[in-house]
Design a protein around this motif. Structure first.
Motif, PDB file in Angstrom:
ATOM      1  N   ARG A  71       0.835  -1.209   0.000  1.00  0.00           N
ATOM      2  CA  ARG A  71       0.000   0.000   0.000  1.00  0.00           C
ATOM      3  C   ARG A  71       0.863   1.250   0.000  1.00  0.00           C
ATOM      4  O   ARG A  71       0.442   2.304  -0.458  1.00  0.00           O
ATOM      5  N   PHE A  72       2.076   1.135   0.565  1.00  0.00           N
ATOM      6  CA  PHE A  72       2.955   2.290   0.703  1.00  0.00           C
ATOM      7  C   PHE A  72       4.084   2.326  -0.315  1.00  0.00           C
ATOM      8  O   PHE A  72       4.526   3.393  -0.715  1.00  0.00           O
ATOM      9  N   PHE A  73       4.584   1.136  -0.698  1.00  0.00           N
ATOM     10  CA  PHE A  73       5.791   1.084  -1.523  1.00  0.00           C
ATOM     11  C   PHE A  73       5.616   0.182  -2.738  1.00  0.00           C
ATOM     12  O   PHE A  73       4.717  -0.655  -2.777  1.00  0.00           O
ATOM     13  N   SER A  74       6.527   0.346  -3.701  1.00  0.00           N
ATOM     14  CA  SER A  74       6.502  -0.480  -4.904  1.00  0.00           C
ATOM     15  C   SER A  74       7.004  -1.886  -4.567  1.00  0.00           C
ATOM     16  O   SER A  74       7.613  -2.111  -3.516  1.00  0.00           O
ATOM     17  N   GLU A  75       6.779  -2.811  -5.477  1.00  0.00           N
ATOM     18  CA  GLU A  75       7.197  -4.210  -5.309  1.00  0.00           C
ATOM     19  C   GLU A  75       8.694  -4.308  -5.041  1.00  0.00           C
ATOM     20  O   GLU A  75       9.143  -5.056  -4.169  1.00  0.00           O
ATOM     21  N   LYS A  76       9.480  -3.518  -5.787  1.00  0.00           N
ATOM     22  CA  LYS A  76      10.942  -3.512  -5.657  1.00  0.00           C
ATOM     23  C   LYS A  76      11.361  -3.116  -4.237  1.00  0.00           C
ATOM     24  O   LYS A  76      12.219  -3.764  -3.620  1.00  0.00           O
ATOM     25  N   VAL A  77      10.741  -2.066  -3.730  1.00  0.00           N
ATOM     26  CA  VAL A  77      11.075  -1.562  -2.396  1.00  0.00           C
ATOM     27  C   VAL A  77      10.643  -2.566  -1.323  1.00  0.00           C
ATOM     28  O   VAL A  77      11.378  -2.813  -0.369  1.00  0.00           O
TER      29      VAL A  77
END
Length: 118
Positions: A71-77
């Motif tokens: 919800r807060f960050f991209s998949e990579k992060v």
């Protein structure tokens, strides 16, 4: 009459709520990808609890917790956060360290480095 800040947590950074949230997400993303970041002391102090809560979540990467992080960050992060959490599995909190550095030249703002404790 001066306002007393009873029960008023958090810094405003002269931004509206959404901008503050975006700022914290942005700084946190950079922090997780790189592992350490140089920013103002106030932002570092505000970032610490924000980031540590996500690391605690990532230590138990159930589907619900992964979705929460997404919800807060991209998949990579999110992958990086879970990676960091694995390194800090034995540690019970206190995942970050704030080191104060010399003031910024332009405006003499107090600066600090916030990094993951290895």
């Amino acid at each position: 009459m001066g306002n007393m800040r009873h029960f008023k947590k958090g810094r405003k950074f002269s931004r509206e709520r959404n901008q503050r949230r975006a700022l914290m997400r942005s700084i946190a993303s950079s922090f997780f990808v790189v592992g350490r970041i140089r920013t103002t002391e106030a932002k570092a102090k505000e970032l610490r609890p924000f980031v540590e809560k996500f690391i605690t979540r990532a230590k138990n990467p159930t589907l619900a917790n992964r979705r929460f992080l997404l919800r807060f960050f991209s998949e990579k992060v999110v992958k990086k956060i879970i990676e960091c959490a694995d390194l800090l599995r034995e540690r019970k909190g206190g995942y970050t360290r704030i080191i104060k550095t010399e003031p910024r030249k332009i405006d003499s703002a107090k600066m600090a480095i916030i990094e993951l404790v290895r």
